[in-house]
Scaffold this active site. Structure first.
Site, PDB file in Angstrom:
ATOM      1  N   ASP A 194      33.289  47.640 -14.479  1.00  0.00           N
ATOM      2  CA  ASP A 194      33.367  47.705 -15.944  1.00  0.00           C
ATOM      3  C   ASP A 194      34.230  46.520 -16.363  1.00  0.00           C
ATOM      4  OD1 ASP A 194      34.147  48.098 -18.586  1.00  0.00           O
ATOM      5  OD2 ASP A 194      34.200  50.275 -18.392  1.00  0.00           O
ATOM      6  N   ASN A 197      27.145  38.370 -17.514  1.00  0.00           N
ATOM      7  CA  ASN A 197      26.062  38.799 -18.413  1.00  0.00           C
ATOM      8  C   ASN A 197      26.437  39.997 -19.279  1.00  0.00           C
ATOM      9  OD1 ASN A 197      23.072  39.294 -19.180  1.00  0.00           O
ATOM     10  ND2 ASN A 197      23.680  41.192 -18.132  1.00  0.00           N
ATOM     11  N   TYR A 212      30.671  40.113 -33.171  1.00  0.00           N
ATOM     12  CA  TYR A 212      29.832  39.635 -32.056  1.00  0.00           C
ATOM     13  C   TYR A 212      29.763  38.103 -31.988  1.00  0.00           C
ATOM     14  CZ  TYR A 212      25.805  38.867 -29.039  1.00  0.00           C
ATOM     15  OH  TYR A 212      24.973  38.419 -28.035  1.00  0.00           O
ATOM     16  N   LYS A 247      31.302  35.447 -29.066  1.00  0.00           N
ATOM     17  CA  LYS A 247      30.522  34.503 -28.252  1.00  0.00           C
ATOM     18  C   LYS A 247      30.967  33.053 -28.518  1.00  0.00           C
ATOM     19  CE  LYS A 247      27.631  37.436 -26.133  1.00  0.00           C
ATOM     20  NZ  LYS A 247      27.507  37.615 -24.686  1.00  0.00           N
TER      21      LYS A 247
HETATM   22  N1  LIG Z   1      19.021  40.741 -26.267  1.00  0.00           N
HETATM   23  C1  LIG Z   1      19.263  39.683 -27.016  1.00  0.00           C
HETATM   24  O1  LIG Z   1      18.554  39.400 -28.027  1.00  0.00           O
HETATM   25  C2  LIG Z   1      20.412  38.766 -26.700  1.00  0.00           C
HETATM   26  C3  LIG Z   1      20.516  37.557 -27.402  1.00  0.00           C
HETATM   27  C4  LIG Z   1      21.559  36.682 -27.100  1.00  0.00           C
HETATM   28  C5  LIG Z   1      22.482  37.040 -26.126  1.00  0.00           C
HETATM   29  N2  LIG Z   1      22.360  38.223 -25.465  1.00  0.00           N
HETATM   30  C6  LIG Z   1      23.352  38.523 -24.441  1.00  0.00           C
HETATM   31  O2  LIG Z   1      22.702  38.790 -23.215  1.00  0.00           O
HETATM   32  C7  LIG Z   1      23.481  39.702 -22.434  1.00  0.00           C
HETATM   33  C8  LIG Z   1      22.598  40.846 -21.969  1.00  0.00           C
HETATM   34  O3  LIG Z   1      22.039  41.455 -23.118  1.00  0.00           O
HETATM   35  P1  LIG Z   1      20.874  42.543 -23.041  1.00  0.00           P
HETATM   36  O4  LIG Z   1      19.944  42.244 -24.158  1.00  0.00           O
HETATM   37  O5  LIG Z   1      20.370  42.648 -21.646  1.00  0.00           O
HETATM   38  O6  LIG Z   1      21.741  43.834 -23.452  1.00  0.00           O
HETATM   39  P2  LIG Z   1      21.600  45.394 -23.054  1.00  0.00           P
HETATM   40  O7  LIG Z   1      20.180  45.786 -22.913  1.00  0.00           O
HETATM   41  O8  LIG Z   1      22.427  46.126 -24.063  1.00  0.00           O
HETATM   42  O9  LIG Z   1      22.316  45.461 -21.627  1.00  0.00           O
HETATM   43  C9  LIG Z   1      23.679  45.139 -21.562  1.00  0.00           C
HETATM   44  C10 LIG Z   1      24.187  45.349 -20.158  1.00  0.00           C
HETATM   45  O10 LIG Z   1      25.596  45.090 -20.172  1.00  0.00           O
HETATM   46  C11 LIG Z   1      26.254  46.249 -19.666  1.00  0.00           C
HETATM   47  N3  LIG Z   1      27.605  46.397 -20.200  1.00  0.00           N
HETATM   48  C12 LIG Z   1      28.000  46.578 -21.485  1.00  0.00           C
HETATM   49  N4  LIG Z   1      29.335  46.698 -21.542  1.00  0.00           N
HETATM   50  C13 LIG Z   1      29.789  46.609 -20.266  1.00  0.00           C
HETATM   51  C14 LIG Z   1      31.064  46.646 -19.665  1.00  0.00           C
HETATM   52  N5  LIG Z   1      32.189  46.856 -20.376  1.00  0.00           N
HETATM   53  N6  LIG Z   1      31.154  46.498 -18.320  1.00  0.00           N
HETATM   54  C15 LIG Z   1      30.052  46.301 -17.575  1.00  0.00           C
HETATM   55  N7  LIG Z   1      28.809  46.277 -18.080  1.00  0.00           N
HETATM   56  C16 LIG Z   1      28.693  46.421 -19.414  1.00  0.00           C
HETATM   57  C17 LIG Z   1      25.338  47.419 -20.008  1.00  0.00           C
HETATM   58  O11 LIG Z   1      25.654  48.555 -19.224  1.00  0.00           O
HETATM   59  P3  LIG Z   1      25.220  50.065 -19.658  1.00  0.00           P
HETATM   60  O12 LIG Z   1      23.773  50.217 -19.255  1.00  0.00           O
HETATM   61  O13 LIG Z   1      26.154  50.914 -18.883  1.00  0.00           O
HETATM   62  O14 LIG Z   1      25.406  50.152 -21.148  1.00  0.00           O
HETATM   63  C18 LIG Z   1      23.999  46.780 -19.662  1.00  0.00           C
HETATM   64  O15 LIG Z   1      23.822  46.763 -18.265  1.00  0.00           O
HETATM   65  C19 LIG Z   1      24.644  40.124 -23.334  1.00  0.00           C
HETATM   66  O16 LIG Z   1      25.786  39.364 -22.998  1.00  0.00           O
HETATM   67  C20 LIG Z   1      24.166  39.767 -24.738  1.00  0.00           C
HETATM   68  O17 LIG Z   1      25.227  39.490 -25.610  1.00  0.00           O
HETATM   69  C21 LIG Z   1      21.341  39.091 -25.729  1.00  0.00           C
END
Ligand SMILES: NC(=O)c1ccc[n+]([C@@H]2O[C@H](COP(=O)([O-])OP(=O)(O)OC[C@H]3O[C@@H](n4cnc5c(N)ncnc54)[C@H](OP(=O)(O)O)[C@@H]3O)[C@@H](O)[C@H]2O)c1
Length: 245
Positions: A59, A86, A163, A167
């Site tokens: 975590d 990530n 957010y 970033k």
């Molecule tokens: N999706 C987009 O449009 C987008 C765009 C730009 C940037 N991003 C970035 O890409 C990355 C991945 O996003 P995603 O879309 O895959 O998001 P997601 O579907 O919400 O998945 C996020 C992941 O991060 C984990 N997480 C959250 N808080 C945590 C913590 N304190 N310790 C360890 N793990 C934690 C979650 O675990 P749980 O399953 O336990 O919740 C999940 O595995 C993020 O950094 C996000 O900001 C995403």
């Protein structure tokens, strides 16, 4: 025999992190699949159906959890070649800058900024032992301060108080770390996976998870001539992929 390169990916039990694990496995990497919930991590490992991946409970907002993960990984390997920071959270919506509580902002920064730094520092000694260490900090197109000042930018109106700032701060840390490491074999970059359909945005994203992961993988595997201290975003800069800060 050449040893496999080893990568730790935080937040890899689902979505973009999970797919990044799958793509790096396909490229022959050994994957430490980070998950804050070990059961979810083990389920993800089972879905990957490979001998070269194992779940690590981490975590990133919890110092004790990061330390425990470092101990666990340290019992398995002396070297880490790639760290992919990530794990990330969006925080509550809306994040109206004049009223979003500092507590909410802190929560987002704890994961997206302080957690990322703590993971990086805690695993740094293992990364230093690699011949070609790579760090990918997963950022967002919304981190760009330059584009936030451009009224013609498609996301100009997306100005939350938590957010985006978390970033932008992550980007600033990436610049500083890459500069510190400029005369070493490290490559440290901030990479935006793009607006992607995941749980993160209730699947409203327009990009696909495989494309998002491929953007991250590209900078996890760069060779010694590859970039460092850069901010990559195909969404912000479709032609060059290099985003203004
Ligand atoms: N999706 C987009 O449009 C987008 C765009 C730009 C940037 N991003 C970035 O890409 C990355 C991945 O996003 P995603 O879309 O895959 O998001 P997601 O579907 O919400 O998945 C996020 C992941 O991060 C984990 N997480 C959250 N808080 C945590 C913590 N304190 N310790 C360890 N793990 C934690 C979650 O675990 P749980 O399953 O336990 O919740 C999940 O595995 C993020 O950094 C996000 O900001 C995403």
């Amino acid at each position: 025999m050449k040893t496999m390169k080893k990568v730790l990916i935080t937040g890899a039990n689902k979505s973009i992190g999970f797919e990044t694990a799958r793509q790096l496995l396909d490229l022959g990497y050994y994957v430490y699949l980070g998950s804050r919930d070990l059961e979810k991590g083990e389920e993800a490992v089972a879905r990957l159906n490979s001998d070269n991946v194992e779940a690590i409970k981490i975590d990133v907002s919890d110092e004790a959890s990061i330390k425990a993960a470092r101990k666990t990984v340290g019992e398995k390997t002396d070297v880490l070649d790639v760290l992919i920071n990530n794990a990330g959270v969006r925080g509550i919506v809306p994040q109206t800058p004049s009223s979003v509580s500092v507590n909410e902002i802190r929560k987002v920064f704890d994961t997206n900024f302080f957690g990322l730094i703590e993971v990086t520092q805690t695993f740094f000694d293992l990364l230093e032992k690699s011949e070609a260490p790579r760090i990918v900090n997963v950022t967002s197109g919304l981190a760009s301060l330059t584009l936030h000042s451009d009224p013609s930018w498609k996301y100009y109106q997306v100005k939350g108080g938590a957010y985006g700032p978390s970033k932008s701060a992550l980007n600033a840390y990436t610049i500083a770390l890459a500069y510190e490491l400029r005369d070493t074999p490290f490559k440290v970059n901030a990479v935006d996976p793009g607006f992607t359909a995941t749980d993160f945005n209730e699947h409203r994203g327009t990009g696909t998870v495989p494309d998002a992961a491929a953007r991250i993988v590209k900078y996890a595997v760069v060779d010694e001539n590859g970039p460092t201290g850069q901010y990559f975003s195909d969404d912000n800069s479709p032609e060059t992929g290099v985003s203004p800060w």
